[in-house]
Motif scaffolding. Structure first.
Motif, short mmCIF file in Angstrom:
data_model
loop_
_atom_site.label_atom_id
_atom_site.label_comp_id
_atom_site.label_asym_id
_atom_site.label_seq_id
_atom_site.Cartn_x
_atom_site.Cartn_y
_atom_site.Cartn_z
N ASP A 31 68.41 -6.11 -25.53
CA ASP A 31 67.28 -6.95 -25.10
C ASP A 31 66.43 -6.31 -24.01
N ARG A 59 64.58 -4.84 -18.35
CA ARG A 59 63.49 -4.65 -17.37
C ARG A 59 63.77 -5.43 -16.08
N GLU A 60 64.35 -6.61 -16.23
CA GLU A 60 64.76 -7.39 -15.06
C GLU A 60 65.79 -6.62 -14.24
N ARG A 74 70.91 -11.84 -26.79
CA ARG A 74 70.03 -11.97 -27.94
C ARG A 74 70.61 -12.75 -29.11
N ILE A 80 63.84 -7.53 -22.28
CA ILE A 80 63.49 -8.39 -21.13
C ILE A 80 64.59 -8.32 -20.08
N GLY A 81 65.84 -8.45 -20.54
CA GLY A 81 66.96 -8.36 -19.61
C GLY A 81 67.03 -6.99 -18.94
N ASN A 107 65.82 -14.49 -17.73
CA ASN A 107 66.03 -13.05 -17.64
C ASN A 107 67.33 -12.59 -18.30
N ASN A 141 57.40 -2.61 -16.68
CA ASN A 141 56.87 -1.73 -17.72
C ASN A 141 57.89 -0.72 -18.20
N SER A 142 59.12 -0.88 -17.80
CA SER A 142 60.13 0.09 -18.23
C SER A 142 60.33 0.01 -19.75
N PRO A 143 60.48 1.17 -20.39
CA PRO A 143 60.76 1.18 -21.83
C PRO A 143 62.25 1.08 -22.15
N VAL A 144 63.06 0.78 -21.15
CA VAL A 144 64.51 0.68 -21.38
C VAL A 144 64.84 -0.62 -22.11
N ARG A 145 65.75 -0.57 -23.07
CA ARG A 145 66.14 -1.77 -23.82
C ARG A 145 67.63 -2.09 -23.78
#
Lengths: 86, 86, 86, 86, 86
Positions: free
Chosen positions: D61, D66-67, B77, D63-64, B73, D73-77
């Motif tokens: 990132d 959303r964790e 990157r 994945i990080g 998690n 399903n969050s669109p945050v990056r």
């Protein structure tokens, strides 16, 4: 995905194990005229045998690159997708 | 993936737990001449022992970085892929 | 995702097997006026039949591109999402 | 991943449900001198308590992020990876 | 993720099936002053009802966009994350 010119390659003895046996091409992006290069060089893995001076299609897709190297945890992303017909 | 010069590192006490024990290198992109640096510094995790002034190959692949840190998690990157031979 | 103008296409005999039977469009980004092109050409796969001079919506999403090509390991990322109504 | 300066934050009442209870920081990239800011502001989620004027390490990132938000399903990056030691 | 101004929208009759029933907003990035726009317009899907002239937070995350469209193979990546409070 864009067109680039192969400028040469970069070698490293100390590297991620997934890169063992692979050379990294140094590729410069081509502008719309198909001749002028620009920007910073990109490092790209190649399984198609592209040589210096050739025009290649390159891509930043990590899934394709990991498949190419046969290593699911490789951090490699850029690869040669095709060699443009002369 | 591109070539960069290691300029130093950045330390932080308050950080994501996956970064515990890791240093972040400050890397500047190298232009085609292999000498001129440009752009903003990139923060990169390193397991290869790259030192200040060395030329490194860096990559933005998150899957490879999470594997390196052993944390599925982690939001990290960018990582060092190899140290360019002198 | 952005708007681009189709400038032509690029062909290659030596290429990744997932690209067999697909043509790659050369697309230039359009500025806010919807007329001026700029930047480097992007290579894009197209299943919608976009022709030279048309304005297309393009996207860099690898999952969509792999679905389009029917190949889970394809390194292709950019595809045509739609043809803008004239 | 790069260094940035926290300029303030942006609030929105109408937003994706995964952002409920989160503030978005406005962060500007820092150049090599560690002082000059440049480019467009980036919106970043923060769980480390970074305040205006602090120097942060940020990452794109998904994945990080959303964790961090506890929402697959969050669109945050973009998120804050660490606060740089003064 | 960054702030942008909604300039209008782009319509297409010929498009990827996942986009049926969705409009694409044309959004320009906002500089640090929150007023000046710049760069090329980005195409963004919107479920929050953002209108022309409003300031929106946008994101490039494909997973969030596919969830929004209810289509696991959609090549859409950019979506509106929130509408900035006036």
């Amino acid at each position: 995905m864009f067109l680039g010119r192969v400028m040469g390659n970069a070698t490293s003895t100390v590297k991620h194990p997934s890169m063992e046996g692979w050379k990294l091409l140094l590729v410069m992006a081509l502008q719309a005229d198909g001749k002028t290069i620009e920007g910073d060089p990109i490092l790209v893995v190649d399984s198609l045998g592209a040589g210096k001076g050739q025009t290649v299609m390159i891509t930043s897709d990590g899934i394709g690159a990991r498949e190419l190297l046969g290593n699911k945890n490789s951090p490699v992303r850029w690869s040669v997708l095709g060699i443009r017909d002369p």
